[in-house]
Design a protein around this motif. Structure first.
Motif, PDB file in Angstrom:
ATOM      1  N   ALA A 179      18.483 113.648  36.154  1.00  0.00           N
ATOM      2  CA  ALA A 179      17.439 114.126  35.248  1.00  0.00           C
ATOM      3  C   ALA A 179      17.156 113.095  34.157  1.00  0.00           C
ATOM      4  O   ALA A 179      15.993 112.847  33.795  1.00  0.00           O
ATOM      5  CB  ALA A 179      17.857 115.456  34.634  1.00  0.00           C
ATOM      6  N   ARG A 180      18.213 112.468  33.622  1.00  0.00           N
ATOM      7  CA  ARG A 180      18.019 111.451  32.582  1.00  0.00           C
ATOM      8  C   ARG A 180      17.310 110.223  33.136  1.00  0.00           C
ATOM      9  O   ARG A 180      16.442 109.629  32.465  1.00  0.00           O
ATOM     10  CB  ARG A 180      19.373 111.072  31.988  1.00  0.00           C
ATOM     11  CG  ARG A 180      19.970 112.151  31.089  1.00  0.00           C
ATOM     12  CD  ARG A 180      21.340 111.754  30.580  1.00  0.00           C
ATOM     13  NE  ARG A 180      21.869 112.745  29.635  1.00  0.00           N
ATOM     14  CZ  ARG A 180      23.087 112.682  29.101  1.00  0.00           C
ATOM     15  NH1 ARG A 180      23.903 111.680  29.423  1.00  0.00           N
ATOM     16  NH2 ARG A 180      23.493 113.620  28.253  1.00  0.00           N
ATOM     17  N   ASN A 181      17.680 109.823  34.360  1.00  0.00           N
ATOM     18  CA  ASN A 181      17.014 108.658  34.965  1.00  0.00           C
ATOM     19  C   ASN A 181      15.527 108.918  35.168  1.00  0.00           C
ATOM     20  O   ASN A 181      14.689 108.055  34.900  1.00  0.00           O
ATOM     21  CB  ASN A 181      17.671 108.321  36.306  1.00  0.00           C
ATOM     22  CG  ASN A 181      19.058 107.733  36.134  1.00  0.00           C
ATOM     23  OD1 ASN A 181      19.370 107.166  35.087  1.00  0.00           O
ATOM     24  ND2 ASN A 181      19.895 107.843  37.153  1.00  0.00           N
ATOM     25  N   ARG A 182      15.197 110.122  35.670  1.00  0.00           N
ATOM     26  CA  ARG A 182      13.798 110.449  35.896  1.00  0.00           C
ATOM     27  C   ARG A 182      13.028 110.554  34.578  1.00  0.00           C
ATOM     28  O   ARG A 182      11.861 110.165  34.487  1.00  0.00           O
ATOM     29  CB  ARG A 182      13.681 111.761  36.678  1.00  0.00           C
ATOM     30  CG  ARG A 182      14.127 111.635  38.133  1.00  0.00           C
ATOM     31  CD  ARG A 182      14.088 112.957  38.869  1.00  0.00           C
ATOM     32  NE  ARG A 182      14.510 112.811  40.238  1.00  0.00           N
ATOM     33  CZ  ARG A 182      13.709 112.534  41.262  1.00  0.00           C
ATOM     34  NH1 ARG A 182      12.407 112.376  41.031  1.00  0.00           N
ATOM     35  NH2 ARG A 182      14.167 112.423  42.478  1.00  0.00           N
ATOM     36  N   GLN A 183      13.695 111.083  33.559  1.00  0.00           N
ATOM     37  CA  GLN A 183      13.051 111.186  32.250  1.00  0.00           C
ATOM     38  C   GLN A 183      12.794 109.793  31.670  1.00  0.00           C
ATOM     39  O   GLN A 183      11.756 109.530  31.059  1.00  0.00           O
ATOM     40  CB  GLN A 183      13.932 112.004  31.313  1.00  0.00           C
ATOM     41  CG  GLN A 183      13.269 112.333  29.979  1.00  0.00           C
ATOM     42  CD  GLN A 183      14.149 113.223  29.119  1.00  0.00           C
ATOM     43  OE1 GLN A 183      15.354 113.328  29.349  1.00  0.00           O
ATOM     44  NE2 GLN A 183      13.557 113.867  28.136  1.00  0.00           N
TER      45      GLN A 183
ATOM     46  N   THR B 276       8.891 105.428  30.562  1.00  0.00           N
ATOM     47  CA  THR B 276       8.440 104.044  30.733  1.00  0.00           C
ATOM     48  C   THR B 276       7.009 103.991  31.246  1.00  0.00           C
ATOM     49  O   THR B 276       6.192 103.168  30.807  1.00  0.00           O
ATOM     50  CB  THR B 276       9.374 103.303  31.720  1.00  0.00           C
ATOM     51  OG1 THR B 276      10.722 103.375  31.242  1.00  0.00           O
ATOM     52  CG2 THR B 276       8.957 101.857  31.867  1.00  0.00           C
ATOM     53  N   LYS B 277       6.646 104.899  32.164  1.00  0.00           N
ATOM     54  CA  LYS B 277       5.288 104.914  32.712  1.00  0.00           C
ATOM     55  C   LYS B 277       4.261 105.326  31.655  1.00  0.00           C
ATOM     56  O   LYS B 277       3.115 104.865  31.674  1.00  0.00           O
ATOM     57  CB  LYS B 277       5.218 105.902  33.887  1.00  0.00           C
ATOM     58  CG  LYS B 277       5.957 105.398  35.120  1.00  0.00           C
ATOM     59  CD  LYS B 277       5.823 106.411  36.245  1.00  0.00           C
ATOM     60  CE  LYS B 277       6.570 105.918  37.488  1.00  0.00           C
ATOM     61  NZ  LYS B 277       6.458 106.893  38.613  1.00  0.00           N
ATOM     62  N   LEU B 278       4.659 106.182  30.732  1.00  0.00           N
ATOM     63  CA  LEU B 278       3.725 106.683  29.727  1.00  0.00           C
ATOM     64  C   LEU B 278       3.463 105.672  28.625  1.00  0.00           C
ATOM     65  O   LEU B 278       2.508 105.810  27.853  1.00  0.00           O
ATOM     66  CB  LEU B 278       4.245 107.985  29.126  1.00  0.00           C
ATOM     67  CG  LEU B 278       4.307 109.189  30.088  1.00  0.00           C
ATOM     68  CD1 LEU B 278       4.938 110.380  29.389  1.00  0.00           C
ATOM     69  CD2 LEU B 278       2.916 109.550  30.601  1.00  0.00           C
TER      70      LEU B 278
END
Length: 238
Positions: free
Chosen positions: A226-230, A235-237
């Motif tokens: 979950a932390r990696n995906r967050q 980063t994308k935003l």
């Protein structure tokens, strides 16, 4: 909606005896014990839910042992053919025979197997913290109390005699010990191969035998993912 002819027709209604437990009218203790005697059904529902959502081989093996234990109980009842107490006063029973008690045999199989699982299968016990050991002891005492209440309920509600309940408990305990060691010594070494079968991979069946604390493992892996995906989303935003 029902037609007028259907409502006026003299129908014979029957209840599903699997969940129909009778107790003396106005007896609060009997009502509580009747609810307690439904715990085996709740346990079976819990197992089916775990298997559907977890698909873990040890859970499937545990459930298979419970089913075989029930099969043995049916066989013993029809071999011994000992009637229930009070001339079979209950009408909502699946069989007229009472030796041994299926409820007692079921719950004691479950409890003994669970004890062995807690203290032998979870092999990190020696390095466990005091809190981890404490919850195991509390859980064990709770399960023991549940088994005693379920067994007593069958006598109190006149579904079985004491001897039928005791012999059922002994049969369940013996089956629990035997099936646990069959699972550990015979089936567990085969679990990696079974998990690698194409059909097992298709249904996402898994083997967690080498993971001592699956609850902690799933928690840490889920939190890390979950932390990696967050982090990636952040980063994308930017």
């Amino acid at each position: 909606m029902a037609s007028e002819e259907q409502c006026s027709a003299p129908l014979r209604w029957r209840s599903i005896s699997l969940t129909h437990v009778e107790y003396p009218a106005g007896d609060l203790t009997g009502q509580v014990l009747a609810c307690m005697s439904l715990l085996p059904i709740a346990i079976l529902v819990g197992f089916v839910t775990l298997i559907v959502f977890k698909r873990e081989l040890h859970t499937i093996s545990f459930f298979g042992g419970l089913i075989m234990n029930e099969g043995l109980n049916w066989l013993l009842k029809h071999i011994l053919q000992e009637p229930r107490p009070c001339g079979g006063g209950h009408t909502s029973v699946t069989t007229e025979y009472g030796m041994p008690s299926s409820h007692s045999q079921f719950i004691w199989f479950f409890v003994v197997y669970f004890f062995l699982f807690l203290y032998l299968r979870m092999h990190q016990t020696n390095n466990a913290r005091c809190v981890e050991l404490l919850w195991r002891h509390i859980l064990s005492i709770t399960l023991l109390a549940v088994a005693l209440f379920v067994s007593y309920s069958r006598v109190y509600l006149l579904y079985h005699t004491w001897s039928q309940v005791i012999y059922g408990g002994v049969a369940g305990m013996v089956m629990g010990v035997v099936w646990f060691f069959i699972t550990q010594e015979v089936l567990t070494p085969l679990f990696p191969k079974i998990a690698a079968w194409p059909i097992s991979e298709f249904f996402l069946v898994r083997d967690t035998s080498l993971i001592p604390n699956i609850l902690w493992f799933e928690y840490t892996v889920t939190r890390s993912e979950a932390r990696n995906r967050q982090r990636k989303l952040g980063t994308k935003l930017q």
